[in-house]
Structures are given as C-alpha cells and as structure tokens.
Design an enzyme around this catalytic site. Sequence first.
Site, PDB file in Angstrom:
ATOM      1  N   GLU A 165     -14.054 -48.685  19.150  1.00 48.59           N
ATOM      2  CA  GLU A 165     -13.667 -48.164  17.863  1.00 48.59           C
ATOM      3  C   GLU A 165     -13.751 -46.527  18.014  1.00 48.59           C
ATOM      4  O   GLU A 165     -14.966 -46.106  18.169  1.00 48.59           O
ATOM      5  CB  GLU A 165     -14.232 -48.732  16.785  1.00 48.59           C
ATOM      6  CG  GLU A 165     -13.576 -48.327  15.518  1.00 48.59           C
ATOM      7  CD  GLU A 165     -12.140 -48.518  15.368  1.00 48.59           C
ATOM      8  OE1 GLU A 165     -11.354 -47.540  15.931  1.00 48.59           O
ATOM      9  OE2 GLU A 165     -11.566 -49.771  15.038  1.00 48.59           O
ATOM     10  N   HIS A 203      26.534 -58.976  21.858  1.00 47.71           N
ATOM     11  CA  HIS A 203      27.557 -58.221  21.045  1.00 47.71           C
ATOM     12  C   HIS A 203      27.581 -58.611  19.837  1.00 47.71           C
ATOM     13  O   HIS A 203      27.370 -59.765  19.711  1.00 47.71           O
ATOM     14  CB  HIS A 203      28.928 -58.028  21.709  1.00 47.71           C
ATOM     15  CG  HIS A 203      29.542 -59.686  22.000  1.00 47.71           C
ATOM     16  ND1 HIS A 203      30.449 -60.201  20.930  1.00 47.71           N
ATOM     17  CD2 HIS A 203      29.379 -60.708  22.716  1.00 47.71           C
ATOM     18  CE1 HIS A 203      30.749 -61.238  21.103  1.00 47.71           C
ATOM     19  NE2 HIS A 203      30.140 -61.585  22.422  1.00 47.71           N
ATOM     20  N   GLY A 247      -8.213 -52.486  16.790  1.00 49.55           N
ATOM     21  CA  GLY A 247      -8.968 -53.036  15.818  1.00 49.55           C
ATOM     22  C   GLY A 247      -8.434 -52.804  14.484  1.00 49.55           C
ATOM     23  O   GLY A 247      -8.390 -53.725  13.754  1.00 49.55           O
ATOM     24  N   ASP A 248      -7.672 -51.817  14.258  1.00 48.44           N
ATOM     25  CA  ASP A 248      -6.768 -51.305  13.101  1.00 48.44           C
ATOM     26  C   ASP A 248      -5.268 -51.582  13.146  1.00 48.44           C
ATOM     27  O   ASP A 248      -4.468 -51.433  12.430  1.00 48.44           O
ATOM     28  CB  ASP A 248      -7.110 -49.884  12.982  1.00 48.44           C
ATOM     29  CG  ASP A 248      -6.202 -48.951  13.834  1.00 48.44           C
ATOM     30  OD1 ASP A 248      -5.846 -49.562  14.711  1.00 48.44           O
ATOM     31  OD2 ASP A 248      -6.384 -47.832  13.637  1.00 48.44           O
ATOM     32  N   PHE A 289      16.660 -50.849  19.704  1.00 45.64           N
ATOM     33  CA  PHE A 289      17.302 -52.191  19.647  1.00 45.64           C
ATOM     34  C   PHE A 289      18.719 -51.866  19.929  1.00 45.64           C
ATOM     35  O   PHE A 289      19.318 -53.005  19.827  1.00 45.64           O
ATOM     36  CB  PHE A 289      16.879 -52.940  18.587  1.00 45.64           C
ATOM     37  CG  PHE A 289      15.330 -53.015  18.429  1.00 45.64           C
ATOM     38  CD1 PHE A 289      14.826 -53.912  19.421  1.00 45.64           C
ATOM     39  CD2 PHE A 289      14.506 -52.368  17.544  1.00 45.64           C
ATOM     40  CE1 PHE A 289      13.419 -54.163  19.438  1.00 45.64           C
ATOM     41  CE2 PHE A 289      13.279 -52.660  17.584  1.00 45.64           C
ATOM     42  CZ  PHE A 289      12.641 -53.481  18.410  1.00 45.64           C
TER      43      PHE A 289
END
Length: 506
Positions: A229, A471, A304-305, A427
Amino acid sequence: MFSGSHLRRTCTLALGFVATGPLVAAGPCDIYYAGGTPCIAAHSTTRALYNAFTGSLYQVQRGSDSATTDIAPLSAGGVANAGAQDSFCAGTTCLITVIYDQSGRGNHLTQAPPGGFQGPEANGYDNLASATGAPVTLNGQKAYGVFISPGTGYRNNAASGTATGDAAEGMYAVLDGTHYNDGCCFDYGNAETSSTDTGNGHMEAIYFGDNSIWGTGSGSGPWIMADLENGLFSGLSAGNNAGDPSISYQFVTAVVKGQPNHWAIRGANAASGSLSTYYNGTRPSVSGYNPMSKEGAIILGIGGDNSVSAQGTFYEGVMTSGYPSDATEDSVQANIVAAGYSTAPLTSGPVLATGSSISLRATTSGYTTRYLAHTGSTINTQVVTLSSTTALKQQASWTLHPGLGNSACFSFESADVPGSYIRHSNFALQLDADDGSKQFREDATFCPQAGLNGQGSSVRSWNYPTCWFRHFNNVGYAARNGGVHAFDAAASFNDDASWVVGAGFA
Ligand SMILES: *[C@@H]1O[C@H](CO)[C@@H](O)[C@H](O)[C@H]1NC(C)=O
C-alpha cells in the site's frame, strides 16, 4: 495501491514429506500443511491444490442464457475439467464468475466491488474475466487461467483466517510472465476490507508488472514486487533492488511472505528449476510498514483501492497462515514444476495463414453482402462485389500477420494503407498506423475462434478477450456480449460477431 494520476488507458511425490500411512502425491496446500503453515485460501482455475480435493474450482456464466456451472477437477487432486467448460460454453461466450477457495474456509473470489476507484461496469463493479482468454495445458491436459484485462478484478472483503495486523503469512501465485503492463496494479494477496486506501502497511500482496513509479528491480521489468500500500516494494525501500530481476519466463512462480519486521520476495520459472530469493530482510523503514496493519481481504488483478489499470494472467495461488519456511516453498515449487504448465493454442476454427490477403464477410441475415472494410480510420462494413471499384476492394482486404502483441494470434494490416492495422480503442475498431508501442501492438492483436454462430470465425481481442469483432449499424466494434454499450447488445451478438474468412479482393 493508490493509482493517482497515472491511470492509463504431479503432483510431485512428497519426498521428504513426513506423513503417516502410505506415501501419497501431495498438492501445494498439503505441503504447506506439513510445513506447519496451512493454506487459508487456495485459488486455481487450472487444478486442485490439495491432493484430495474434488470440489468446485471455479464457476462460469454463459452469455446465451446467463446460466452458470461449476468446473471441478477431472479427478481428486487433478487438472480442471476444461471439457465441461467447453461443452457448457459452446456457441456462446463465457465469463468466470467465481474462483472458489479450496481451503474449506469459503474465501471465494467474486466480481470486485467499487472502492477508491470505480470499476467499468454500470454499477461500478469491475469486469469479470473471459473464461477462455488464457488456455494452457498441464502435463498435456487443457485448462484455462484467469486473463485479467484492465478493468477486471476479483475480491473477497470478508475473508476468514487471513493475516491481520502484523501477523505472519505467506503466498504464492503462478502467473503468465509475458502478460503484464505498467498500470496499477496486478496483485494477488492481502488487502483492505473497505476497497479503499487506508494507509501504509494495510496491504501485503504479490505484484507482477513493470510499473516503475515506486519500486523497481534490475533491467526494465516486469518484476515480482510486493504491494504494501502506497508503494510497490522490490526490497527494503520503494526504490531499486538490483537483486530483483526482470522476469522473462512464460510461466512464473511469484512468492511474497511477511512476518514481524521481516519479509521476502522469491521467484522462479514455474515450468522448471527452483526458487531464487530476490529480497529477504527487514520491513521498509518508512512509517507505517513496521508493524504492518494488514486487513485480511483478498484481491486478484487489482490494487487495494480497486485501482483497475493493470493486466496479467493468474493460474493458481494460495495464502497461508504463518510464515512458510524456504524449504516448504521449495517443495511447492517442485510441485508446480511437476504440474507441467505449457502453452496452448490461442486460436481455433478455420486455419488462417499469415501473409495471405483475406476478406471478412458478415453472416448476419440481411447483411451477408457486407465485408469488414475501412473508411479512413473508421472500421465499418460495406457491400463489396467483384465489380466494385479497386479502391473499395482494397479497403475491404486485409493482410494477415503474426499478432504484433502476441505471435500466437494475428494482426490485420490494411491493403491500401500499408503499416496500418485494425486495432481497438475505446471499444471501437479503427485503422491506425503501428507506432511501435506496446499498447498499440496489443490493441492490434486478435485471436480468431470457431464462429460463435457456427459459421466461419469469430475474432476475439487478445488483450480484452471478452471483446469480439462485431458490426453494429454497419460500424465495427470490439463488443462484449451483453456489455454496457448499445453495440454490446446480446440480441444478434453471435451472428454479428461471426465472419466468413475468404480470399482478399485485392
Ligand atoms: C532469509 O532470512 C532469514 C532470517 O535472516 C534466514 O534465516 C534465511 O535463511 C534467509 N533465507 C534465504 C533464502 O536467504
């Protein structure tokens, strides 16, 4: 681990194993138990980690009807029944929904919830991993690992028996040494129960990657480090430890263990040889790390976060109660080597030859005259015939190359814009010049599979294996079956994501 502003897009025979009764093959957790440091969590999608384990290893959910099934080992202590997954997922997509804890404590890993950072799902949860992104073989038997793309993560914030405070623990993970990045943070191990950064020393997890913001090892990485951390530690300080080598193994065993004011990093080729010790010494001298304030949640693939920028592949891993001896870990490494991890093909379906010029024809009813093409940088579908213009024929023709990011898959170079390839970005599919970057090369690497609708090929992204060439309104996307975007719609997904590969027009 706080990611701040840098968010970027064998069974071995148990020789020396003292047991009553007949000598039996021991799994990793049998070895830890014999060493006095039992597993309190044992996770693997590839094999049982106890000699006698016959329960469920993991659960998959399929896209066609959202049904789930559990995958168990083929036999007690054996390799996962990948055939059962293949049958259940035939003709659709599948996600890994649960990675079961084999220790009997119920410390299962499921879709990670939002924390200091939100995951990419609509509810802030992280993505689930594709069930088919990381095929592998163990002594020749097929199995699947957990392929973590950025945005993907698993967690258990209510684990039992994990180390808390300054208590001693050990852990190992078997990972793909070639799949990593410098995002924060591809971790497996002990983290905050709140999914937020609660301060130095509130984590103790294995990290793998080439993040160099905090600690580094020798060379340019990737390295095995510890996420404690607010710092990735390769050794005594969050600086350079020349004793922590860059890893170049296909399969890597990563070990981290800690006890009051003492901890260690160890590593090995998971397919041969023995563990080396990369750090073995006192805790960092920075405030907060001695004593530690471990909280006992379990994370996989995230910080951790819930920092979700990292990538990597996990095959198996455990956490123990108590500080394992080096000898115990050496026996576990021998067991891992004997398990026989080896690569498996990343593609299936019609055989495609590199160097050839190809076309990709849509198979959705009403669209079967359309081919994957480009207009400028936009990837789309267009109606192409033998009497189309030469320009259009070239726009709909692609030269197949070994994948720029992984040569076991493919990259698609434009016929009329040499040096430019289909890649995904946010994407969408687009045509971009190869800038030589790791990001471009991975975004431009795709792994064809047997067509989801039974025709031709479906083309999966290598680095985001839940995303497929699709498509939608005649535009090309890297779409996720049932995902958050309109172009992810489950309706017609299989047809829109299946393409007949033919000769190129030009
Ligand atoms: C690690 O350090 C401990 C304590 O100093 C020592 O007993 C052990 O032998 C060391 N292990 C290795 C592999 O150097």
